[in-house]
Design a protein around this motif. Structure first.
Motif, short mmCIF file in Angstrom:
data_model
loop_
_atom_site.label_atom_id
_atom_site.label_comp_id
_atom_site.label_asym_id
_atom_site.label_seq_id
_atom_site.Cartn_x
_atom_site.Cartn_y
_atom_site.Cartn_z
N PHE A 1 0.62 -25.17 31.76
CA PHE A 1 -0.80 -25.49 31.64
C PHE A 1 -1.44 -24.66 30.54
O PHE A 1 -1.33 -23.43 30.54
N GLU A 2 -2.11 -25.35 29.63
CA GLU A 2 -2.83 -24.71 28.54
C GLU A 2 -4.32 -24.75 28.81
O GLU A 2 -4.88 -25.79 29.16
N GLN B 1 -1.50 -15.79 31.33
CA GLN B 1 -2.07 -15.03 32.43
C GLN B 1 -1.49 -15.55 33.73
O GLN B 1 -1.33 -16.76 33.91
N ARG B 2 -1.18 -14.60 34.60
CA ARG B 2 -0.69 -14.92 35.93
C ARG B 2 -1.63 -14.29 36.96
O ARG B 2 -2.32 -13.32 36.63
N PRO B 3 -1.64 -14.81 38.18
CA PRO B 3 -2.53 -14.21 39.19
C PRO B 3 -2.19 -12.74 39.43
O PRO B 3 -1.03 -12.35 39.31
N PHE C 1 -5.90 -20.85 39.56
CA PHE C 1 -4.98 -20.09 40.41
C PHE C 1 -5.24 -20.42 41.88
O PHE C 1 -4.29 -20.50 42.67
N SER C 2 -6.49 -20.64 42.27
CA SER C 2 -6.79 -21.00 43.66
C SER C 2 -6.24 -22.38 44.01
O SER C 2 -6.09 -22.71 45.19
N GLN C 3 -5.94 -23.19 42.98
CA GLN C 3 -5.38 -24.51 43.18
C GLN C 3 -3.85 -24.49 43.23
O GLN C 3 -3.21 -25.52 43.35
N GLY C 4 -3.27 -23.30 43.06
CA GLY C 4 -1.83 -23.15 43.23
C GLY C 4 -0.98 -23.05 41.98
O GLY C 4 0.24 -22.94 42.10
N PRO D 1 -3.35 -32.46 38.87
CA PRO D 1 -4.24 -31.35 39.23
C PRO D 1 -3.53 -30.00 39.00
O PRO D 1 -2.33 -29.91 39.21
N PRO D 2 -4.24 -29.01 38.53
CA PRO D 2 -5.68 -28.94 38.34
C PRO D 2 -6.15 -29.27 36.92
O PRO D 2 -7.21 -28.80 36.50
#
Length: 173
Positions: A96-97, A170-172, A124-127, A65-66
């Motif tokens: 992650f791609e 991209q980062r949060p 991003f909400s998944q960490g 995940p995710p």
């Protein structure tokens, strides 16, 4: 993990075997598959597309995940417009791609950007801490989507898929 992620115009959801006809118009199109990973070739018939979808559906619960693969469906009429994937990049499977594919007759309508924005926010909400997109240097459409997403150009590399690729991140925040 089952995902149903709505956007203004779209619904991002799990693939179903009943999507095979519509999926073939995406993954059977040379103008789409030409830009996908080097081992990918156009799906040639409905039976093969069902096999691909079956493999994606079966593999889903075993992905870290995710990670996942999802259908992109237009809310207004339920029409499948494309697909998204979030998966670990080879060779080290640390990054992650995000990848997207949209039916060629629907290019230029913002579906890839809208769906990708939603998946990135959800991821991003998944960490996860960053998402990458890679594109062949002459894939102007993919590069444009990455830029519209606000992804930062990281550079060029041959690290992934043993080919020269543009890398975006991209980062949060």
């Amino acid at each position: 993990m089952s995902l149903q992620l709505p956007t203004d115009r779209l619904l991002i959801r799990e693939w179903e075997l009943g999507d095979a006809d519509a999926a073939l118009s995406v993954y059977g199109a040379e103008e789409v598959t030409h830009w996908l990973t080097p081992e990918w070739h156009p799906v040639t018939d409905i039976r093969a597309m069902r096999s691909v979808l079956h493999a994606w559906i079966e593999a889903g619960p075993n992905l870290l995940p995710p990670a996942g693969r999802w259908a992109i469906v237009r809310k207004e009429d339920g029409e499948l417009v494309g697909g998204l994937a979030l998966r670990l990049l080879p060779p080290f499977e640390e990054d992650f791609e995000l990848s997207w594919a949209v039916r060629p007759d629907l290019w230029g309508q913002g579906y890839a950007t809208e769906a990708s924005q939603a998946i990135i926010s959800w991821a991003f909400s998944q960490g996860i801490e960053e998402v990458f997109a890679v594109a062949r240097p002459n894939n102007e459409r993919a590069i444009s989507v990455a830029r519209r997403l606000g992804m930062e150009w990281v550079g060029e590399t041959e690290k992934y898929y043993d080919m020269r690729l543009q890398v975006f991140r991209q980062r949060p925040g």
